[in-house]
Structures are given as C-alpha cells and as structure tokens.
Design a protein around this motif. Structure first.
Motif, mmCIF file in Angstrom:
data_model
loop_
_atom_site.group_PDB
_atom_site.id
_atom_site.type_symbol
_atom_site.label_atom_id
_atom_site.label_comp_id
_atom_site.label_asym_id
_atom_site.label_seq_id
_atom_site.Cartn_x
_atom_site.Cartn_y
_atom_site.Cartn_z
ATOM 1 N N ALA A 244 0.823 -1.216 0.000
ATOM 2 C CA ALA A 244 0.000 0.000 0.000
ATOM 3 C C ALA A 244 0.852 1.259 0.000
ATOM 4 C CB ALA A 244 -0.931 -0.015 1.216
ATOM 5 N N TRP A 245 1.927 1.252 0.785
ATOM 6 C CA TRP A 245 2.793 2.429 0.894
ATOM 7 C C TRP A 245 3.388 2.785 -0.463
ATOM 8 C CZ3 TRP A 245 2.975 5.805 4.750
ATOM 9 C CH2 TRP A 245 4.058 6.686 4.857
ATOM 10 N N LEU A 246 3.817 1.766 -1.206
ATOM 11 C CA LEU A 246 4.385 1.996 -2.533
ATOM 12 C C LEU A 246 3.335 2.555 -3.494
ATOM 13 C CD1 LEU A 246 6.689 1.712 -4.595
ATOM 14 C CD2 LEU A 246 6.033 -0.687 -4.891
ATOM 15 N N CYS A 247 2.064 2.211 -3.260
ATOM 16 C CA CYS A 247 0.990 2.658 -4.152
ATOM 17 C C CYS A 247 0.416 4.019 -3.781
ATOM 18 C CB CYS A 247 -0.143 1.625 -4.149
ATOM 19 S SG CYS A 247 0.285 0.043 -4.914
ATOM 20 N N MET A 248 0.851 4.603 -2.696
ATOM 21 C CA MET A 248 0.272 5.880 -2.272
ATOM 22 C C MET A 248 0.503 6.974 -3.305
ATOM 23 S SD MET A 248 0.956 5.951 1.844
ATOM 24 C CE MET A 248 1.120 7.731 1.809
ATOM 25 N N ARG A 249 -0.495 7.806 -3.449
ATOM 26 C CA ARG A 249 -0.475 8.887 -4.447
ATOM 27 C C ARG A 249 0.754 9.783 -4.294
ATOM 28 N NH1 ARG A 249 -5.236 11.231 -6.934
ATOM 29 N NH2 ARG A 249 -4.812 13.282 -7.832
ATOM 30 N N ASP A 250 1.194 10.011 -3.077
ATOM 31 C CA ASP A 250 2.283 10.947 -2.832
ATOM 32 C C ASP A 250 3.615 10.463 -3.400
ATOM 33 O OD1 ASP A 250 2.727 13.526 -1.654
ATOM 34 O OD2 ASP A 250 4.023 12.543 -0.190
ATOM 35 N N TRP A 251 3.747 9.157 -3.649
ATOM 36 C CA TRP A 251 5.018 8.627 -4.159
ATOM 37 C C TRP A 251 4.984 8.392 -5.661
ATOM 38 C CZ3 TRP A 251 7.017 10.253 -0.216
ATOM 39 C CH2 TRP A 251 6.701 9.847 1.089
ATOM 40 N N ARG A 252 4.020 8.996 -6.370
ATOM 41 C CA ARG A 252 3.930 8.792 -7.820
ATOM 42 C C ARG A 252 4.607 9.915 -8.603
ATOM 43 N NH1 ARG A 252 -2.486 7.232 -7.813
ATOM 44 N NH2 ARG A 252 -2.346 5.755 -6.056
ATOM 45 N N PHE A 253 4.995 10.962 -7.930
ATOM 46 C CA PHE A 253 5.772 12.054 -8.524
ATOM 47 C C PHE A 253 5.151 12.578 -9.819
ATOM 48 C CE2 PHE A 253 8.517 9.768 -5.679
ATOM 49 C CZ PHE A 253 9.147 10.793 -4.986
ATOM 50 N N GLY A 254 3.837 12.834 -9.752
ATOM 51 C CA GLY A 254 3.135 13.437 -10.872
ATOM 52 C C GLY A 254 2.546 12.458 -11.854
ATOM 53 N N ARG A 255 2.995 11.210 -11.824
ATOM 54 C CA ARG A 255 2.452 10.207 -12.760
ATOM 55 C C ARG A 255 1.312 9.465 -12.058
ATOM 56 N NH1 ARG A 255 6.212 6.529 -15.942
ATOM 57 N NH2 ARG A 255 4.510 6.783 -17.423
ATOM 58 N N ILE A 256 0.210 10.162 -11.864
ATOM 59 C CA ILE A 256 -0.895 9.675 -11.043
ATOM 60 C C ILE A 256 -1.488 8.370 -11.568
ATOM 61 C CG2 ILE A 256 -3.154 10.272 -10.077
ATOM 62 C CD1 ILE A 256 -0.798 11.927 -9.031
ATOM 63 N N GLY A 257 -1.548 8.209 -12.891
ATOM 64 C CA GLY A 257 -2.134 7.009 -13.472
ATOM 65 C C GLY A 257 -1.345 5.747 -13.225
ATOM 66 N N LYS A 258 -0.054 5.874 -12.917
ATOM 67 C CA LYS A 258 0.784 4.715 -12.601
ATOM 68 C C LYS A 258 0.790 4.546 -11.081
ATOM 69 C CE LYS A 258 2.048 3.420 -16.703
ATOM 70 N NZ LYS A 258 1.661 2.082 -17.207
#
Length: 343
Positions: A244-258
């Motif tokens: 879950a932590w890896l999937c959090m929105r904050d760690w997508r660095f702008g690439r929200i769809g990934k």
C-alpha cells in the motif's frame, strides 16, 4: 561536523578496529533527507579498496525510526533473506567516535530520485519490462523474515512485535496518540481513524515490514534495480502495509495514473508478488493500508512541521513537508469514499 574532521576520525577508528592501516582517500556528503546524513567514502587498506557509505542521524530523527544499531541489524536480516540491498559492512554503536552512532554499507550504483525513476528516458526499457516485477519479488523476499528468525531480543522488541489480533487496533491507537500530541486539531484525521476502527480487516501473518518501501528508497540505473535502501522504519506487521505504501499517491511524482510508485500498474505488481511469495494479495487490505498510510504520513508531516515551528530543529525542508498534511488528509478521505461507493 567538518568533513575533514569526520575523515580523520573515521580513519583512526577503523584502523583501530580492523587492526590495519586504513586511509579514507575520498569523502563527500550525499543527500540524506530531513533525518539522515549519508557520506560516500573511498577506503584503502593494506589488502583492499572499498567504496562505502557512512550512514548516521542528523540532530533529530523521527521518534518512530530505528536506532542505527537496529537499522543495521535489520539490513543484515534482509540481506541474508536474499533481498537486493547494499552489503552491511560495519556498525559503530558508540556516539563518541563521530558524535552519533553510525554504520558502513556497500556503496552501490544508480539513482533513487523520484523524477529519475518515474520519467528519465534512460530507464524506459527497464520500466516497461522488469522494474515492477523486480521490486515486487524483492519485497516478497523481505516479507519472508518473520519474528521467529530474530534471535536478538532487543531488536525484536524494537521491531514492535504485537499479537496478530491486536495489530491493527494498536496501530490506530498509536496514531490517535501521535495526533493528540500535536498542538493543533485535525478533524479530517479523526474522521479517518474512526472509519478505520469500524472497517479493519484481518491479517494473514505477521512479517517484517520495510515501513518506507517507496520510490526514493531504491537505487536504479539502466541495468536495473541496484538495491533497496533505508530500513529505519522497519517493524513487524502486515505485508499489505508495504504494498500500500508503494501505491500511495504521494510517491507517484506526478504520474498519477501509474499507481505503483509512478511507474507501474497494481495488477502487474500483485501478480509478480504472488509469483514469488505464493500468497495472494488482497486488494481491499491494500486500500485499507493505503488509507492508514496516508493518515500516518499526514501526522508525520505535521510532526516535521512542528519540529520547525517549535524551534527544536529549524529547517525549510521540515516546514515544506508540513504543508503536505492536507494533501494526505484529502487522499485518505477520497479512498474511503471510493470504498464506500463500491459497496
């Protein structure tokens, strides 16, 4: 500490401990974030040359982080479990040498920055083929470390072994306590904590959890994954926490769809994790822990801001992190709404 002074102290100490002349031929400061200091060292002895990283704390680390001794011991466990991580080399528990405990680990190639991992063209090929599966399989190997394998009683205590039936309720209680210690009110966080109390899932098994498994804490280059880093928040818990932590929105660095770290898709990560572990990933549990993760990070961000505002540990990085609290509150509530609408 002055870097020349650090160089001399490390040379003297390693010469004494390793019983042979040791020369630090090169040393420079690496980015370590708000809580850590890292230094790259080139070390020459009579028999070998080593490229190492010295890892130590800044003036004040987060209260929930492990000591350098415990972080080093966790790195040893994870390394022995077959996880691709820098080789642990040396631990110094005394503060008297350089002013705080430190450890040395192998220096590996690659970069960890979010923009590089999610967007740099150099990684395009790896990103499309093996990045997701490599990270999933290494996480599955990390989760093979279970409490029975930890013989160091002090370390086992620091990793906070909680009975499986109480683990989630204790996690929520801990967050309530941390929230109560903040000087200002956060009603959105209170709302989310109440929802979690009513919707907590079961846990299949207690395992070692990295605690900060995300883009920024693994090194990569065009050749692939070079190593998993930073075990300072490791603890015993639910495997779904790390996913879950890896999937959090904050760690997508702008690439929200990934949704996986800004570079991958959940279904691919889940499949690769299951292939290595033989254990199915429960999407509901991942989302529950994603909500928990956002609340944990929201409180952590507010704590960082308070360190700055109180004058205890002034820094623009701490202040800027504090501004992220509202983003995590919004995301946690969005995820709750998504789950409620799916019922």
């Amino acid at each position: 500490m002055d870097i020349k002074d650090l160089q001399e102290k490390v040379e003297l100490h390693l010469t004494s401990v390793w019983k042979e002349p040791v020369k630090v031929t090169e040393i420079f400061h690496l980015s370590g974030g708000a809580c850590q200091d890292n230094y790259a060292l080139e070390i020459q002895s009579n028999v070998s040359k080593k490229s190492l990283v010295l890892r130590t704390d800044k003036g004040g680390s987060l209260l929930s982080s492990l000591s350098k001794r415990d972080e080093f011991k966790v790195a040893e466990l994870v390394y022995k479990a077959g996880v691709k991580t820098p080789t642990p080399v040396f631990l110094e528990e005394e503060s008297s040498v350089i002013g705080s405990p430190f450890f040395l680990m192998e220096k590996i190639a690659g970069k960890a920055t979010g923009r590089y991992i999610t967007k740099d063209k150099e990684l395009d090929g790896y990103r499309k083929t093996k990045m997701v599966s490599d990270l999933a399989s290494n996480l599955a190997k990390l989760h093979t470390v279970v409490p029975e394998m930890v013989t160091d009683s002090d370390l086992k205590q620091k990793l906070k072994l909680v009975p499986i039936d109480n683990y989630i309720s204790q996690s929520i209680t801990d967050l309530h306590q941390s929230l109560d210690e903040l000087p200002e009110a956060h009603p959105a966080i209170e709302l989310c904590l109440h929802w979690m109390e009513l919707h907590a899932p079961n846990i299949d098994k207690i395992v070692l959890v990295h605690g900060d498994y995300r883009t920024g804490n693994f090194m990569m280059n065009a050749e692939g994954l070079q190593g998993i880093l930073d075990f300072e928040f490791a603890h015993f818990g639910d495997r779904h926490e790390d996913i879950a932590w890896l999937c959090m929105r904050d760690w997508r660095f702008g690439r929200i769809g990934k949704e996986v770290g800004g570079f991958g898709d959940r279904k691919d990560f889940y499949k690769a994790y299951e292939m290595t572990s033989g254990i199915p990933v429960d999407p509901y549990k991942v989302t529950f822990w994603e909500i928990m993760g956002n609340i944990r990070w929201a409180i952590g961000s507010a704590q960082q801001a308070e360190r700055h505002l109180s004058g205890k540990d002034k820094g623009i990085e701490l202040a800027s992190i504090g501004r992220r609290t509202a983003e995590m509150e919004w995301e946690a509530m969005r995820l709750i709404e998504e789950l409620e609408n799916a019922v």
